[in-house]
Design an enzyme around this catalytic site. Sequence first.
Site, mmCIF file in Angstrom:
data_model
loop_
_atom_site.group_PDB
_atom_site.id
_atom_site.type_symbol
_atom_site.label_atom_id
_atom_site.label_comp_id
_atom_site.label_asym_id
_atom_site.label_seq_id
_atom_site.Cartn_x
_atom_site.Cartn_y
_atom_site.Cartn_z
ATOM 1 N N TRP A 184 10.201 -27.944 1.267
ATOM 2 C CA TRP A 184 9.387 -28.301 2.435
ATOM 3 C C TRP A 184 9.412 -29.796 2.704
ATOM 4 O O TRP A 184 8.359 -30.446 2.779
ATOM 5 C CB TRP A 184 7.931 -27.846 2.256
ATOM 6 C CG TRP A 184 7.805 -26.382 2.143
ATOM 7 C CD1 TRP A 184 8.456 -25.454 2.881
ATOM 8 C CD2 TRP A 184 6.967 -25.667 1.246
ATOM 9 N NE1 TRP A 184 8.085 -24.203 2.501
ATOM 10 C CE2 TRP A 184 7.164 -24.316 1.498
ATOM 11 C CE3 TRP A 184 6.078 -26.047 0.254
ATOM 12 C CZ2 TRP A 184 6.507 -23.330 0.790
ATOM 13 C CZ3 TRP A 184 5.419 -25.074 -0.450
ATOM 14 C CH2 TRP A 184 5.630 -23.735 -0.177
ATOM 15 N N ILE A 185 10.587 -30.336 2.835
ATOM 16 C CA ILE A 185 10.692 -31.774 3.063
ATOM 17 C C ILE A 185 10.904 -32.034 4.563
ATOM 18 O O ILE A 185 11.907 -31.600 5.143
ATOM 19 C CB ILE A 185 11.849 -32.380 2.226
ATOM 20 C CG1 ILE A 185 11.657 -32.016 0.741
ATOM 21 C CG2 ILE A 185 11.918 -33.890 2.438
ATOM 22 C CD1 ILE A 185 10.315 -32.423 0.133
ATOM 23 N N ARG A 292 -12.302 -22.840 35.834
ATOM 24 C CA ARG A 292 -12.431 -21.404 35.598
ATOM 25 C C ARG A 292 -13.842 -20.948 36.011
ATOM 26 O O ARG A 292 -14.848 -21.366 35.404
ATOM 27 C CB ARG A 292 -12.193 -21.103 34.123
ATOM 28 C CG ARG A 292 -12.376 -19.656 33.740
ATOM 29 C CD ARG A 292 -11.262 -18.791 34.272
ATOM 30 N NE ARG A 292 -11.336 -17.431 33.775
ATOM 31 C CZ ARG A 292 -10.634 -16.431 34.270
ATOM 32 N NH1 ARG A 292 -9.784 -16.642 35.290
ATOM 33 N NH2 ARG A 292 -10.730 -15.221 33.773
ATOM 34 N N GLN A 303 -24.128 -23.544 29.354
ATOM 35 C CA GLN A 303 -24.524 -24.206 28.119
ATOM 36 C C GLN A 303 -24.057 -23.460 26.865
ATOM 37 O O GLN A 303 -23.686 -24.069 25.864
ATOM 38 C CB GLN A 303 -26.050 -24.310 28.135
ATOM 39 C CG GLN A 303 -26.634 -25.433 27.373
ATOM 40 C CD GLN A 303 -28.143 -25.270 27.269
ATOM 41 O OE1 GLN A 303 -28.671 -24.160 27.181
ATOM 42 N NE2 GLN A 303 -28.833 -26.393 27.284
ATOM 43 N N GLY A 366 -8.389 -15.159 27.283
ATOM 44 C CA GLY A 366 -7.066 -14.536 27.111
ATOM 45 C C GLY A 366 -5.934 -15.512 27.377
ATOM 46 O O GLY A 366 -4.879 -15.447 26.725
ATOM 47 N N GLU A 389 0.357 -33.827 2.799
ATOM 48 C CA GLU A 389 -0.282 -35.069 2.316
ATOM 49 C C GLU A 389 -1.569 -34.775 1.548
ATOM 50 O O GLU A 389 -2.501 -35.577 1.555
ATOM 51 C CB GLU A 389 -0.573 -36.032 3.468
ATOM 52 C CG GLU A 389 0.579 -36.958 3.796
ATOM 53 C CD GLU A 389 0.998 -37.803 2.600
ATOM 54 O OE1 GLU A 389 2.042 -37.458 2.008
ATOM 55 O OE2 GLU A 389 0.327 -38.775 2.262
HETATM 56 C C1 LIG Z 1 5.677 -28.203 7.201
HETATM 57 C C2 LIG Z 1 5.544 -28.904 5.898
HETATM 58 C C3 LIG Z 1 6.036 -30.192 5.759
HETATM 59 C C4 LIG Z 1 5.965 -30.841 4.515
HETATM 60 N N1 LIG Z 1 6.528 -32.086 4.362
HETATM 61 C C5 LIG Z 1 6.625 -32.630 3.117
HETATM 62 C C6 LIG Z 1 7.374 -33.825 2.887
HETATM 63 O O1 LIG Z 1 7.920 -34.435 3.813
HETATM 64 N N2 LIG Z 1 7.499 -34.284 1.611
HETATM 65 C C7 LIG Z 1 6.916 -33.654 0.565
HETATM 66 O O2 LIG Z 1 7.078 -34.107 -0.559
HETATM 67 N N3 LIG Z 1 6.174 -32.511 0.744
HETATM 68 C C8 LIG Z 1 6.026 -31.989 1.986
HETATM 69 N N4 LIG Z 1 5.318 -30.818 2.178
HETATM 70 C C9 LIG Z 1 4.678 -30.186 1.035
HETATM 71 C C10 LIG Z 1 3.147 -30.284 1.073
HETATM 72 O O3 LIG Z 1 2.742 -31.591 0.791
HETATM 73 C C11 LIG Z 1 2.607 -29.258 0.061
HETATM 74 O O4 LIG Z 1 2.829 -27.985 0.633
HETATM 75 C C12 LIG Z 1 1.132 -29.442 -0.244
HETATM 76 O O5 LIG Z 1 0.930 -30.625 -0.961
HETATM 77 C C13 LIG Z 1 0.560 -28.265 -1.043
HETATM 78 O O6 LIG Z 1 1.374 -27.920 -2.116
HETATM 79 P P1 LIG Z 1 1.830 -26.394 -2.312
HETATM 80 O O7 LIG Z 1 2.406 -25.939 -1.027
HETATM 81 O O8 LIG Z 1 2.684 -26.313 -3.506
HETATM 82 O O9 LIG Z 1 0.505 -25.596 -2.518
HETATM 83 P P2 LIG Z 1 -0.350 -25.427 -3.905
HETATM 84 O O10 LIG Z 1 -0.453 -26.739 -4.541
HETATM 85 O O11 LIG Z 1 0.241 -24.322 -4.710
HETATM 86 O O12 LIG Z 1 -1.710 -24.972 -3.317
HETATM 87 C C14 LIG Z 1 -1.976 -23.645 -2.850
HETATM 88 C C15 LIG Z 1 -3.476 -23.524 -2.565
HETATM 89 O O13 LIG Z 1 -4.201 -23.741 -3.771
HETATM 90 C C16 LIG Z 1 -5.103 -24.817 -3.634
HETATM 91 N N5 LIG Z 1 -5.109 -25.558 -4.888
HETATM 92 C C17 LIG Z 1 -4.084 -26.231 -5.451
HETATM 93 N N6 LIG Z 1 -4.457 -26.786 -6.602
HETATM 94 C C18 LIG Z 1 -5.750 -26.477 -6.781
HETATM 95 C C19 LIG Z 1 -6.697 -26.765 -7.790
HETATM 96 N N7 LIG Z 1 -6.399 -27.518 -8.844
HETATM 97 N N8 LIG Z 1 -7.940 -26.280 -7.652
HETATM 98 C C20 LIG Z 1 -8.288 -25.537 -6.574
HETATM 99 N N9 LIG Z 1 -7.427 -25.218 -5.591
HETATM 100 C C21 LIG Z 1 -6.181 -25.689 -5.693
HETATM 101 C C22 LIG Z 1 -4.572 -25.637 -2.470
HETATM 102 O O14 LIG Z 1 -5.601 -26.371 -1.841
HETATM 103 C C23 LIG Z 1 -4.004 -24.554 -1.574
HETATM 104 O O15 LIG Z 1 -5.032 -23.997 -0.810
HETATM 105 C C24 LIG Z 1 5.359 -30.178 3.417
HETATM 106 C C25 LIG Z 1 4.835 -28.883 3.586
HETATM 107 C C26 LIG Z 1 4.943 -28.238 4.781
HETATM 108 C C27 LIG Z 1 4.422 -26.833 4.893
#
Ligand SMILES: Cc1cc2nc3c(=O)[nH]c(=O)nc-3n(C[C@H](O)[C@H](O)[C@H](O)COP(=O)(O)OP(=O)(O)OC[C@H]3O[C@@H](n4cnc5c(N)ncnc54)[C@H](O)[C@@H]3O)c2cc1C
Length: 575
Positions: A184-185, A292, A303, A366, A389
Amino acid sequence: MAADASPVVTAGAEPMDGGGPTRGLDADILDMTLQAIQEFADRHLPTDLVLRLDHEDECPVELIRKMCGDDLGIHLLFVPEQYGGMGGSSFDVCRVCEKMAAIDVGVATSVLATALGSDPIAVGATADQKKLWLTRLAEEGLLFAYGATEPEAGSDLGALKTTATPVEQDGRVVGYRLNGRKQWISNGGIADAYTILANAPGGPSWFVIERGADGFTQAKPEDKHGIRLSNTAALYLDDVQVELDALVGGVEGQGLLQAQQVFGYTRLMVAAFGLGAGWSALDRVIAYSTERIQAGGPLSEKQGYTHKLIVPHVARLEAARAYVEQTAERIDAGEGSLNTEGAIAKYLATEAGNTAAEAAIQGHGGYGYTREYLVEKIKRDVRITTIYEGTSEIMEMTIARDRWQEHLKTRGRYYHDRGDALEALDAASPGVGAGTAALGLHALAEVLEWCRTGRLTRQQHVLLRLGELIAYAECAEALSRRAVRAANGALSPKADPRFDAAGLAVLARVFARDTALRVAWGGVQFVRGAGGADDATLPELEAPLRTHDIVASQAGGLADMDAVADIVYGRSGGS
Ligand SMILES: Cc1cc2nc3c(=O)[nH]c(=O)nc-3n(C[C@H](O)[C@H](O)[C@H](O)COP(=O)(O)OP(=O)(O)OC[C@H]3O[C@@H](n4cnc5c(N)ncnc54)[C@H](O)[C@@H]3O)c2cc1C
């Protein structure tokens, strides 16, 4: 914001060096920049094109290159003047990010990815590396990608598996061999240069890799829920050989530290995306609701419609804006990286943007559910801001852990002191909700103390909910302060001008009431729910929360919501 505009720019120091103050662009240059971005979008990104690209999952690479090249030169904002950039401040960058996201979050993401990708260099590189890469970024408009996330390392970056193995010659390290996979970069499939986080023997470290390096391949774009205009791709590193000077900073093990040094700043950018997308959705539903006609009149005059679908979202977005601005000003003043404040800003602004977009669909009925009105696209797009982020839950954890330490260090005074300061502000400048926001801060201090004595933060749910309450309480405080500054003519000349002092005052009152209630009732719910107060001690919990005062502070709430609606719709009698 064309490259040829740079000679008239009088800019400050590097935006994210954590060092001295950063003045950034002059207000009129920032205005010209925002205008240039809008004109570029009007010319090159008409709605029908945006809808087609979204539908076909296509990234407009050439347009993004024009934006980060000589045509618009947005990338120059992120590059310090000494390397040929404009040296934008955090404040400037936030305003530009908001504008970009209001146009399209996917396009904004591609531009952000270049800023993010070059951050490890701006923050941690040697002087020679900075000169090489930042000058190339400014001159060539290189697109960067930031490669941190992996299939098994997202929120927990410490679990990363990509390796950087030293390559030795005659007993000397002359380079590294990288192996692993990134997931996902953003810009993954289109970037010219990549910063890649990998485990070296000394610990996680950033490496710069150029597109086309042997063994470095990019997957095809992901098929995503939203920001379909942004290229997102996996990266494969199979024995990718790099020279020694690809190691950012020349010292192993600095990677996570370097990433953390810019979190305050980069999370503010994403917060600004939440503001931009949220307001873009609200602007559309506000305009729609004036035209609308239902039940004999426009929706804007109903309101039950405005006070559910418009007003609370306006207040939440503006509270988040107050916090974004306040944090950007502090970063620019050289107060450090402000990671916790960046987390608060990102949390509230992106959650507010997301719910505002959801309300905008509802407000279109809708029509909102169809593609033509764009709000369903904005909703899909803005959703990512609560995930990348750092997810909202990770933000809650970051916020709660940090402020918990402050509570302990000050023996419970941290939020009481802030509450006292707001009471003084209320006495000097009544009418901006500062007294009610102060009630929220005092209640927060009491809730934290109950959590301490009951050891309730061992329950992760309680800890994370505290993160939410803290974010609301601090944003209410920031909005009241912003309203006072506006009344005193003391807002930055670069500040968003959407609401005047009277408008901010009424918004601050609306948000403060909501926050004080949220903190008190949320606090009771979590403390009591986690066994922190029983029937016998319940009065001891309730009394210091000053629930009576908080209930009393709700007086006038409906009239203030009426006033917000009047302001938003440009009707007389607004404030
Ligand atoms: C469109 C897109 C663009 C992106 N661009 C970049 C990029 O340019 N560079 C880059 O490096 N990354 C990028 N990412 C990655 C993104 O930063 C990660 O998806 C994000 O940090 C979450 O990590 P994960 O997907 O592994 O989810 P996980 O870390 O597995 O998290 C899954 C869920 O569990 C929760 N969770 C995780 N840990 C805990 C914990 N300890 N306690 C409680 N809840 C927790 C999270 O909040 C989330 O709801 C991108 C992702 C997407 C979808």
